[in-house]
Design an enzyme around this catalytic site. Structure first.
Site, PDB file in Angstrom:
ATOM      1  N   ASP A  11      34.068  46.312  33.158  1.00 50.69           N
ATOM      2  CA  ASP A  11      32.659  46.597  33.415  1.00 50.69           C
ATOM      3  C   ASP A  11      31.972  46.664  32.055  1.00 50.69           C
ATOM      4  O   ASP A  11      32.627  46.732  31.015  1.00 50.69           O
ATOM      5  CB  ASP A  11      32.501  47.929  34.169  1.00 50.69           C
ATOM      6  CG  ASP A  11      31.043  48.274  34.430  1.00 50.69           C
ATOM      7  OD1 ASP A  11      30.270  47.355  34.761  1.00 50.69           O
ATOM      8  OD2 ASP A  11      30.657  49.448  34.277  1.00 50.69           O
ATOM      9  N   CYS A  74      31.430  44.789  37.216  1.00 49.73           N
ATOM     10  CA  CYS A  74      30.015  44.796  36.830  1.00 49.73           C
ATOM     11  C   CYS A  74      29.229  43.788  37.678  1.00 49.73           C
ATOM     12  O   CYS A  74      29.586  42.610  37.752  1.00 49.73           O
ATOM     13  CB  CYS A  74      29.919  44.425  35.353  1.00 49.73           C
ATOM     14  SG  CYS A  74      28.246  44.300  34.736  1.00 49.73           S
ATOM     15  N   GLU A 153      23.698  57.437  32.849  1.00 45.36           N
ATOM     16  CA  GLU A 153      24.474  57.627  31.611  1.00 45.36           C
ATOM     17  C   GLU A 153      24.210  59.009  31.000  1.00 45.36           C
ATOM     18  O   GLU A 153      25.067  59.589  30.355  1.00 45.36           O
ATOM     19  CB  GLU A 153      24.121  56.537  30.589  1.00 45.36           C
ATOM     20  CG  GLU A 153      24.591  55.150  30.973  1.00 45.36           C
ATOM     21  CD  GLU A 153      26.051  54.867  30.625  1.00 45.36           C
ATOM     22  OE1 GLU A 153      26.577  55.484  29.691  1.00 45.36           O
ATOM     23  OE2 GLU A 153      26.661  54.027  31.313  1.00 45.36           O
TER      24      GLU A 153
HETATM   25  N1  DGL Z   1      27.549  47.471  35.101  1.00 44.77           N
HETATM   26  C1  DGL Z   1      26.178  47.074  35.230  1.00 44.77           C
HETATM   27  C2  DGL Z   1      25.973  46.431  36.599  1.00 44.77           C
HETATM   28  O1  DGL Z   1      26.658  46.742  37.564  1.00 44.77           O
HETATM   29  C3  DGL Z   1      25.228  48.244  35.063  1.00 44.77           C
HETATM   30  C4  DGL Z   1      25.138  48.738  33.644  1.00 44.77           C
HETATM   31  C5  DGL Z   1      24.602  47.701  32.704  1.00 44.77           C
HETATM   32  O2  DGL Z   1      23.413  47.361  32.753  1.00 44.77           O
HETATM   33  O3  DGL Z   1      25.411  47.231  31.906  1.00 44.77           O
HETATM   34  O4  DGL Z   1      25.116  45.597  36.726  1.00 44.77           O
END
Ligand code: DGL
Length: 267
Positions: A11, A74, A153
């Protein structure tokens, strides 16, 4: 690839731990190596080119740990990089978009589905395309919510400011009368209570983590890579920046403290 190898998960940062949590629950004898690209988070506001490059490098980090499969936890990476990753690497690779959509399609009764996600994911139209493929009669309303990731966060799940931001973002979805809302970002399940409050109890919130874990199980079985039996699973956590912040927040995503987090170089 061997059955004994771990499942690799990456991720952009912390959020993919919600997927690891579901893997631990549904595949208790599988080892997991997690890589969070904390040095380059967020991905959701970056260009497709950067997201694709980062995703490829993240997969390479996992391959060094002899993973037998990769889960792209992600949503932003799944939206842009999945086809290229599948073409570039010779092992099963699974994203989070299709499993989440399957659940949403099965859930909606009035065929109006809302999607909230990062700007990158919304702009990619990956959810729109997947929904159209699975059920073209569904009406879709989408909204990018760039402020949600920093709020999560910070651990600001229940602050008044988070509620106000959610009210603002979700207005358009509420107006649409959607009965199902896809949480199209790894971080949003942590805001479930606030999102449910804004949308009301009648709206089903779709968090794809469980669906992804069940799909991983299916894929491993299909490829003859499932590790059954009573193996005591090991979990490894790797990130690309200093571990302190990650360790502090990890418990909220995973449900328990992680002691051992290693910083690794992406290249
Ligand atoms: N991991 C990202 C997503 O699921 C969220 C955090 C980011 O913007 O990196 O899109």
């Amino acid at each position: 690839m061997s059955k004994e190898g771990p499942i690799g998960v990456f991720d952009s940062g912390l959020g993919g731990l919600t997927v690891v949590k579901a893997l631990i629950r549904h595949l208790p004898s599988e080892d997991v190596v997690y890589f969070g690209d904390t040095a380059r988070v967020p991905y959701g506001t970056k260009s497709p080119e950067s997201i694709i490059r980062f995703s490829k490098e993240n997969a390479q980090v996992l391959l060094k740990h002899r993973v037998k499969m990769i889960v792209v936890a992600c949503n932003s990476s799944s939206s842009y990089a999945l086809p290229l990753l599948k073409k570039s690497f010779d092992l099963p690779i699974l994203g989070v978009i299709a499993p989440g959509v399957r659940k949403a399609v099965a859930t909606t009764k009035n065929k109006v589905v809302g999607i909230i996600a990062t700007p990158a994911t919304i702009n990619s139209r990956s959810y729109h395309q997947e929904i159209a493929q699975q059920d073209s009669s569904i009406r879709i309303i989408s909204q990018a919510c760039p402020l949600f990731v920093p709020l999560v966060e910070e651990g600001w799940f229940h602050k008044p400011v988070t509620l106000s931001v959610a009210e603002e973002y979700l207005r358009v979805i509420q107006k649409s009368k959607a009965d199902t809302l896809i949480l199209g970002c790894t971080h949003y399940p942590l805001l479930k209570a606030t999102l449910q409050k804004v949308m009301g109890q009648g709206v089903e919130l779709i968090d794809s983590a469980r669906e992804v874990a069940l799909e991983v199980k299916k894929v491993l079985e299909e490829y003859g890579l499932a590790r059954g039996g009573s193996h005591r699973a090991k979990y490894k956590f790797l990130i690309s920046d200093e571990p302190a912040h990650f360790q502090r927040l990890a418990k909220r995503f995973l449900g328990y403290d992680i002691k051992d987090v290693k910083k690794v170089l992406v290249k």
